[in-house]
Design a protein around this motif. Structure first.
Motif, PDB file in Angstrom:
ATOM      1  N   ALA B  11       0.840  -1.204   0.000  1.00 44.56           N
ATOM      2  CA  ALA B  11       0.000   0.000   0.000  1.00 44.56           C
ATOM      3  C   ALA B  11       0.872   1.250   0.000  1.00 44.56           C
ATOM      4  O   ALA B  11       0.611   2.225  -0.717  1.00 44.56           O
ATOM      5  N   VAL B  12       1.938   1.198   0.807  1.00 42.05           N
ATOM      6  CA  VAL B  12       2.826   2.364   0.862  1.00 42.05           C
ATOM      7  C   VAL B  12       3.509   2.573  -0.480  1.00 42.05           C
ATOM      8  O   VAL B  12       3.614   3.690  -0.986  1.00 42.05           O
ATOM      9  N   ARG B  13       3.950   1.476  -1.070  1.00 38.48           N
ATOM     10  CA  ARG B  13       4.659   1.596  -2.343  1.00 38.48           C
ATOM     11  C   ARG B  13       3.752   2.075  -3.473  1.00 38.48           C
ATOM     12  O   ARG B  13       4.219   2.684  -4.434  1.00 38.48           O
ATOM     13  N   ALA B  14       2.467   1.790  -3.316  1.00 37.26           N
ATOM     14  CA  ALA B  14       1.530   2.189  -4.370  1.00 37.26           C
ATOM     15  C   ALA B  14       1.237   3.689  -4.333  1.00 37.26           C
ATOM     16  O   ALA B  14       0.667   4.233  -5.283  1.00 37.26           O
ATOM     17  N   CYS B  15       1.631   4.346  -3.256  1.00 37.71           N
ATOM     18  CA  CYS B  15       1.320   5.770  -3.123  1.00 37.71           C
ATOM     19  C   CYS B  15       2.067   6.572  -4.184  1.00 37.71           C
ATOM     20  O   CYS B  15       3.248   6.365  -4.411  1.00 37.71           O
ATOM     21  N   LYS B  16       1.333   7.491  -4.772  1.00 37.13           N
ATOM     22  CA  LYS B  16       1.946   8.295  -5.836  1.00 37.13           C
ATOM     23  C   LYS B  16       2.542   9.595  -5.286  1.00 37.13           C
ATOM     24  O   LYS B  16       3.492  10.122  -5.825  1.00 37.13           O
ATOM     25  N   ALA B  19       1.714  13.025   0.163  1.00 36.90           N
ATOM     26  CA  ALA B  19       0.510  13.216   0.972  1.00 36.90           C
ATOM     27  C   ALA B  19      -0.255  11.897   1.077  1.00 36.90           C
ATOM     28  O   ALA B  19      -0.733  11.529   2.162  1.00 36.90           O
ATOM     29  N   GLU B  20      -0.312  11.193  -0.031  1.00 37.79           N
ATOM     30  CA  GLU B  20      -1.005   9.909  -0.039  1.00 37.79           C
ATOM     31  C   GLU B  20      -0.332   8.952   0.943  1.00 37.79           C
ATOM     32  O   GLU B  20      -0.996   8.254   1.704  1.00 37.79           O
ATOM     33  N   GLU B  21       1.035   8.957   0.890  1.00 40.98           N
ATOM     34  CA  GLU B  21       1.784   8.077   1.772  1.00 40.98           C
ATOM     35  C   GLU B  21       1.499   8.411   3.236  1.00 40.98           C
ATOM     36  O   GLU B  21       1.251   7.526   4.047  1.00 40.98           O
ATOM     37  N   ARG B  22       1.471   9.715   3.517  1.00 46.37           N
ATOM     38  CA  ARG B  22       1.174  10.124   4.893  1.00 46.37           C
ATOM     39  C   ARG B  22      -0.184   9.616   5.332  1.00 46.37           C
ATOM     40  O   ARG B  22      -0.360   9.179   6.465  1.00 46.37           O
ATOM     41  N   GLY B  23      -1.138   9.658   4.397  1.00 38.28           N
ATOM     42  CA  GLY B  23      -2.483   9.175   4.708  1.00 38.28           C
ATOM     43  C   GLY B  23      -2.463   7.701   5.074  1.00 38.28           C
ATOM     44  O   GLY B  23      -3.024   7.299   6.111  1.00 38.28           O
ATOM     45  N   VAL B  24      -1.781   6.907   4.255  1.00 33.09           N
ATOM     46  CA  VAL B  24      -1.713   5.471   4.514  1.00 33.09           C
ATOM     47  C   VAL B  24      -1.067   5.209   5.866  1.00 33.09           C
ATOM     48  O   VAL B  24      -1.559   4.410   6.675  1.00 33.09           O
ATOM     49  N   ILE B  25       0.027   5.921   6.120  1.00 35.71           N
ATOM     50  CA  ILE B  25       0.750   5.713   7.381  1.00 35.71           C
ATOM     51  C   ILE B  25      -0.115   6.112   8.560  1.00 35.71           C
ATOM     52  O   ILE B  25      -0.163   5.412   9.580  1.00 35.71           O
ATOM     53  N   ALA B  26      -0.836   7.229   8.420  1.00 38.03           N
ATOM     54  CA  ALA B  26      -1.682   7.687   9.526  1.00 38.03           C
ATOM     55  C   ALA B  26      -2.725   6.624   9.848  1.00 38.03           C
ATOM     56  O   ALA B  26      -2.984   6.324  11.022  1.00 38.03           O
ATOM     57  N   LYS B  27      -3.290   6.036   8.811  1.00 34.92           N
ATOM     58  CA  LYS B  27      -4.323   5.017   9.022  1.00 34.92           C
ATOM     59  C   LYS B  27      -3.721   3.793   9.706  1.00 34.92           C
ATOM     60  O   LYS B  27      -4.279   3.273  10.691  1.00 34.92           O
TER      61      LYS B  27
END
Lengths: 161, 904
Positions: B11-16, B19-27
């Motif tokens: 999921a992290v690697r799929a982040c473009k 900000a998207e990565e931060r979202g995944v990490i926050a979740k």
């Protein structure tokens, strides 16, 4: 001694960090930024040593990954290169033709192997075979424990059916 | 339940985007927190693994630290394995939480399973604190004798960490470490030898002990060297280079300064040095280590030659790594055997031009170590050639080094000047202030070369491209020696002929610098002063110079504005004194500077720091002290010469007055005052004296950085704007702060000693007149003698007065006040104030300090000048007030002094 080990990709993404000397989180980020910025632009023919804050960083590039180790200025740089190569060979043997993706998805394995190669910033084992042996033994212990867990939950599941 | 580790990484690697990565990490972090709160046992190790990944990406993970401890405390191996890994990654030795793990570690160290004990040893070796080291050292020491080699080697390295953290544990470990040397297992040997090395470095008695083990170390090495192919430890045809290197390093420590052990090891060292294959990196690593050992121990000559030859081979190697190592080692060898290194000089100089900055730096360092009087010319030429083509990031280093070499080894002054001009033309931006200052000093001291220098500089300046130092030096020299440029004075043999330079051409240069946008305000200030200086020598350009100077009347830079206004005033209103005011600078004091330079150079070149030279200079006033009074007075006399001369002419008083005004004006002297009560640190009637002190420091521009616009051209005015801006408002504290060094005080008091013999009727206004008298009357006899008195005494404070009087000036009295503190508390911020009746004038000099140590262990002195206008009719009376602080508490004491001896 080795003060830290650093792995980053050609894009500057960090793949592994191991700190043997105390650095605060801020210093760590700064060191990573400085070093990836200093090492990535260096051409292929240049030497593998960079001076960094009174210490030396020895780096070597394997495919898309840069392996860096920071050593004291009086340490043997050539030997450090050899240690890096030693570690890479063990990784290669363990994963079977290791690639960056292996290290991303199995980062913890890379750490386990590093812990069998270095302790306290010093080399602990010069035999690749014996490192491979102990890692395999530990992996099988984990597998055995998992199987046990699985069979246990099977028994419980059957009993409660 | 949450996702698998693999899914999260995907999921992290799929982040473009970030900000998207931060979202995944926050979740994920939120999920982890919930899981941790719910005490989810089954997935705890998976969660901690996720946490480590998040940590590696640089996000906060402190909330999971406790989970690692829980995992470590759990019985299963998989949990412990992840738990210890998390502990090492997420925590470091500065976190208090770490203490909580001590007990689990202790249990695991003694665990029956070797891998669990191994995990504990590994964690301890990587992150233990001093306390943990102390607590667990006995356990670890026991494990050094464990019959499992896997445990022994880990315990040995763990002990290395323990010794680093707690050096006093060395003694306990010596015998265990020795036993490791006879181990058969390579891993244990590697770790054990490292431990021995660490012990030797930490403790001398350990070193002594291991000297006795030299032969067993030699045996280990010999076995490795003569052994055949050993597949398990083979690296490129060499058996266990790691172990060989560690043995060689320990041998280095053992053999250093010990002839016996050096003797034992020399055979095997020779064998390693000759038999090791050098076509692979591993072999070279061993050779490198071996060379270092040979150079460090008490080796015989033949062995040294062998080592140097290896380095020579390294230096010629095409592999940059090997060359780097060779240069690095030669730097260390230079101290031992310069001759051997000199042989490779050409190769080394080539390395300065390498494309790799790591190599260039090393080579440059080495070249500097190699230079001596005999080869400085050729080497400097090479380096200068290279300076032209070197890349910008390397130029500052190279420039500093060249300047250093030229300064240190110059065969003659003309060569020095030539080289420095070349450097300034090529890389003037990187020539630091202290370097150009040293050059000016040398020029100032080389009278026969001044004409040559100013002409060379003028020629070099035709190609000026904004180099700060070149502009400053040129402008300074034109200011001082401009007429030599125009009139071709002091021509040397073989000097390049210059085309005729007119006065206007010279002023053109100054104007160019003044108006160029690249020149800093400091350089412009140089140019302004130079204009003033040439104004008297180039009569044809006077009007033009006036106009140029006037343009800066409205400058936003205070320094330039002040210079402009003051110079304009000199140029237009004081034509008669101008010529003497702008005379040539007195020769700069070389001896003082050289003493200082040695200090500065030591610091500058041992630390290789960029900021050093600028900060070093003001910090060495001690070396400066002894000559200060001399040069200060000289310069003063020089400045005031006009006055002494003119004193004999009838128009003297008038001239004197105006000159005095100019001086006071220039120096920001305070011309309005008077209150009968005068507090000493505040400038009041003592303005004249302070102005004189200021002059002192000006005269001293030879060796200090303070100055005022009148200081003619000071070569090094970096603190100038600051000094100038302070002067009008608060000159006295400024002076005091500079007078803190005792030797400087001497110069001050020796000056006032002269000064006090005269009186100051006008309270220092007619300062030059006084000075004329002062210097003239220094041979005259002192007046009548008066007994000293105790003017004031309280519980702790005693003030005593001593008097002196000039027989030529009876109304004036100089009082030397001495303050003593008899109490047991130190008095700080001591301020002495005095008041006299209206018919008397009072002047207080700055006190020698403002701290009175307790129990009479020190005194503060102060000079008070009193002028009794009704001398002979009324005697002296004085009210005094002393304020000071005891532990920050303000205390005020006052009293009246009525017991002055009669006749004052």
């Amino acid at each position: 001694m080795i003060h830290f080990v650093l792995l980053f990709s050609r894009q500057g993404k960090v793949r592994l960090t191991k700190w043997y000397s105390p650095y605060s989180q801020k210093e760590r980020t700064k060191a990573i930024r400085e070093l990836s910025g200093g090492i990535l632009p260096r051409g292929p023919k240049l030497c593998n040593f960079v001076d960094w804050r009174g210490l030396k960083v020895v780096y070597k590039r394997y495919a898309s990954l840069y392996f860096c180790m920071c050593i004291d200025s009086e340490d043997n740089e050539l030997e450090c290169l050899e240690i890096i190569h030693h570690y890479v060979q063990i990784l290669d043997r363990y994963f079977g033709n290791v690639c960056e993706l292996d290290l991303i998805f199995n980062f913890h394995k890379a750490y386990f192997i590093l812990d069998e190669v270095l302790i306290a910033g010093e080399l602990q084992e010069s035999s690749k075979k014996s490192v491979a042996r102990v890692i395999a033994a530990q992996d099988s212990m984990v597998d055995a424990a998992k199987e046990q867990m699985a069979s246990l939950s099977n028994i419980i599941a059957q009993a409660t059916r | 339940m949450g996702s698998r580790l693999r899914d999260m990484i995907r999921a992290v690697r799929a982040c473009k985007t970030a900000a998207e990565e931060r979202g995944v990490i926050a979740k994920e972090s939120a999920n982890l927190r919930t899981a941790f709160k719910e005490e989810d046992q089954d997935y705890r190790h998976r969660n901690v693994a996720k946490l480590m990944f998040i940590h590696m990406l640089g996000y906060p993970t402190h909330f999971g630290q406790m989970e690692c401890l829980k995992l470590i405390a759990s019985p299963g191996f998989p949990e412990k394995r992840i738990g210890y890994l998390g502990l090492m990654l997420l925590l470091d030795e500065r976190q208090e939480v770490l203490m909580l793990v001590t007990n689990s570690l202790k249990n695991d160290l003694n665990h029956a399973n070797q891998f669990i004990a191994g995990l504990a040893l590994c964690a301890l070796g990587n992150i233990c604190t001093a306390e943990m080291a102390r607590d667990l050292a006995p356990e670890v020491e026991k494990l050094l004798h464990n019959n499992n080699s896997y445990i022994r080697k880990k315990a040995a390295l763990c002990s290395v960490r323990i010794v680093r953290k707690v050096p006093d544990l060395v003694e306990n470990l010596i015998s265990s470490a020795t036993s490791l040397l006879s181990d058969k297992h390579h891993g244990v040997l590697i770790a054990g030898i490292k431990l021995c090395t660490e012990l030797c470095e930490a403790n001398f008695s350990a070193l002594e002990h291991f000297r006795k083990q030299t032969s067993s170390l030699v045996r280990i090495l010999k076995n490795l060297v003569i052994s055949g192919y050993a597949p398990e430890y083979d690296v490129g045809g060499i058996t266990d280079p790691f172990l060989q290197i560690r043995v060689l390093r320990l041998l280095r420590l053992v053999g250093r300064g010990d002839a016996d052990s050096s003797d034992i090891m020399s055979d095997i060292l020779a064998q390693v040095a000759t038999n090791t294959e050098s076509n692979k990196n591993a072999g070279n690593a061993i050779l490198y280590e071996c060379v270092l050992t040979i150079m460090a121990i008490e080796a015989i000559g033949g062995l040294r030659v062998l080592a140097i030859n290896i380095l020579g081979r390294f230096l010629g190697n095409r592999d940059n790594n090997i060359r780097y190592v060779a240069l690095n080692t030669l730097i260390k060898v230079v101290a031992v055997d310069t001759q051997a290194v000199q042989r490779h000089r050409t190769t080394i100089v080539e390395c300065v031009k390498d494309s790799d900055i790591s190599i260039r730096r090393r080579a440059l360092e080495l070249v500097c170590a190699l230079v001596n009087e005999s080869n400085v010319k050729t080497l400097t030429k090479e380096l200068l050639e290279y300076l032209k083509v070197s890349d910008p990031e390397f130029k500052p280093d190279l420039t500093t080094k060249i300047c250093y070499l030229v300064q240190k080894f110059f065969p003659n002054k003309r060569w020095y000047i030539d080289q420095m001009i070349k450097v300034m033309v090529e890389a003037g931006r990187f020539v630091k202030d202290d370097i150009s200052r040293a050059l000016l000093l040398l020029i100032s001291n080389a009278a026969e070369l001044q004409g040559y220098t100013v002409r060379s500089l003028y020629n070099a300046f035709q190609k000026w491209d904004g180099q700060e130092s070149l502009a400053q030096v040129t402008v300074w020299c034109i200011g001082e020696y401009g007429e030599m440029l125009v009139h071709h004075m002091n021509e040397l043999d073989g000097e390049e002929p210059v085309t005729q330079v007119t006065e206007a051409d010279t002023v053109d240069v100054l104007e160019l610098v003044l108006k160029d946008f690249r020149a800093s305000s400091t350089t412009r200030a140089f140019a302004l002063t130079a204009l003033l200086k040439v104004s008297s020598r180039f009569p044809s350009c006077t009007e033009r110079i006036k106009a140029l100077v006037l343009q800066y009347k409205g400058s936003l830079v205070l320094e330039l504005q002040q210079r402009s206004i003051e110079f304009t005033s000199i140029l237009s209103k004081h034509e008669n004194i101008k010529a003497s005011l702008v005379e040539k600078m007195p020769v700069l004091d070389e001896a003082t500077y050289i003493a200082k330079k040695v200090d500065a150079a030591d610091v500058a070149f041992s630390t290789d720091s960029k900021s050093v030279p600028a900060t070093v200079l003001p910090a060495v006033p001690v070396a400066n002290g002894p000559t200060k009074s001399k040069s200060g007075t000289n310069a003063l006399m020089d400045l005031l010469n006009l006055n002494v001369d003119e004193a004999s002419t009838p128009s003297a008083p008038q001239t004197r007055k105006s000159a005095g005004d100019v001086l006071l004006d220039l120096l920001g002297g305070n011309s309005s005052f008077t209150s009968p009560l005068v507090a000493s640190p505040v400038q009041g009637p003592s303005g004249g004296a302070d102005a004189l002190l200021d002059l002192l420091s000006i005269g001293n521009a030879t060796s200090q950085t303070t100055s005022s616009p009148l200081s003619t051209l000071e070569p090094f005015p970096q603190r100038n704007p600051e000094a100038a801006s302070q002067k009008p408002s608060n000159p006295v504290p400024d002076l005091l702060s500079q007078n803190t060094v005792s030797s400087q005080k001497d110069s001050y008091s020796s000056f006032t000693a002269d000064f006090k013999k005269s009186s100051i009727p006008g309270a220092g206004f007619d300062l030059l007149g006084d000075l004329g008298i002062g210097s003239a009357s220094s041979i005259s006899t002192t007046g009548p003698v008066y007994p000293p008195i105790v003017a004031f005494q309280s519980s702790g404070l005693t003030v005593s007065f001593e008097f002196s009087k000039q027989s030529t000036n009876l109304p004036a009295t100089v009082i030397h006040a001495t303050y003593t503190n008899t109490s047991s508390n130190t008095y700080t911020d001591v301020i002495f104030q005095a008041a006299v009746p209206k018919f008397m004038q009072l002047q207080l000099e700055p006190a020698s300090g403002n701290v009175l140590p307790a129990n009479s262990s020190g005194t503060v002195t102060q000079v008070i000048r009193v002028n009794n206008s009704q001398h002979g009719q009324k005697s002296l009376v004085m009210r005094i007030r002393v304020s000071y602080k005891i532990n920050g508490q303000e205390v005020l004491e006052q009293g009246q002094v009525n017991n002055f001896p009669p006749g004052l």
